[in-house]
Design an enzyme around this catalytic site. Structure first.
Site, short mmCIF file in Angstrom:
data_model
loop_
_atom_site.label_atom_id
_atom_site.label_comp_id
_atom_site.label_asym_id
_atom_site.label_seq_id
_atom_site.Cartn_x
_atom_site.Cartn_y
_atom_site.Cartn_z
N GLU A 95 21.08 -10.54 73.87
CA GLU A 95 21.35 -11.15 72.57
C GLU A 95 20.05 -11.45 71.83
O GLU A 95 19.98 -11.28 70.60
CB GLU A 95 22.18 -12.42 72.75
CG GLU A 95 23.60 -12.12 73.21
CD GLU A 95 24.51 -13.31 73.07
OE1 GLU A 95 25.07 -13.50 71.97
OE2 GLU A 95 24.64 -14.06 74.05
N GLU A 115 29.62 -11.97 79.78
CA GLU A 115 30.13 -13.33 79.76
C GLU A 115 31.59 -13.42 80.16
O GLU A 115 32.06 -14.47 80.60
CB GLU A 115 29.93 -13.94 78.36
CG GLU A 115 28.50 -14.32 78.04
CD GLU A 115 27.64 -13.18 77.52
OE1 GLU A 115 26.53 -13.45 77.04
OE2 GLU A 115 28.06 -12.00 77.60
#
Length: 197
Positions: A95, A115
């Site tokens: 990210e 995630e």
């Protein structure tokens, strides 16, 4: 440089270090920034005890707001930013890479937003930035499957800017950052703002 062996996991210490580095970068106004990692992986992801320690919704909201802010601050740096992924690059590190202007990957690097294994979705704007680079369909696939993708595949998707040989990768990443730093950085800052707008 991230250097928290053995896996460069995101934890409170890594978060504090990144915030301190960003504060320095925002104050020093560098001509270019290279984000890189030491060790056998870029990052194995997040130390999940960070989330287990959250006391409730308010603390969770504060934590996730801080993560979003961190990536936005990287994105807003008024100079070229390069992320160099020499190996496995998961969750927060990917990210952060997506918040940079350039993503360089070694041939053996791989990437993932995993995630989903703990019932979450990426929290630092990675989904949105991935959609910007690769399209919404690819972003959904990447996040919802939680798969790992090769550097070559992400270059085809226009997520990774360049795939470089493993041998000499770090030197090549440093060379690109140096080249960008010698360029018209005020114009580069304007280019970033125009694209953002």
């Amino acid at each position: 440089s991230f250097d928290a062996p053995p896996l460069n996991l995101f934890d409170a210490g890594m978060h504090a270090g990144l915030l301190a580095a960003l504060q320095n970068l925002e104050g020093d106004r560098p001509r270019a920034v290279l984000f890189r990692a030491e060790g056998r992986v870029v990052s194995g992801g997040v130390d999940v005890s960070l989330f287990a320690a959250l006391s409730g919704p308010d603390e969770a909201r504060s934590t996730f707001d801080a993560l979003i802010s961190l990536a936005r601050r990287v994105d807003a740096l008024p100079c070229p930013t390069v992320f160099a992924a020499h190996a496995l690059c998961l969750t927060w590190a990917f990210e952060l890479a997506l918040a940079c202007d350039f993503i360089l990957a070694a041939e053996s690097a791989s990437f993932g937003l995993v995630e989903r294994v703990i019932g979450l979705t990426p929290a630092m704007g990675g989904t949105q930035r991935l959609a910007e680079r690769a399209g919404t369909g690819r972003a959904r696939e990447f996040v919802m499957t939680g798969g790992r993708y090769s550097a070559a595949e992400l270059e085809r998707w226009n997520v990774v800017n360049r795939v470089l040989p493993d041998n000499g990768f770090d030197a090549a990443a440093r060379e690109l950052a140096r080249d960008l730093a010698t360029g018209p950085t005020l114009a580069h800052a304007a280019t970033k703002q125009v694209i953002r707008d």
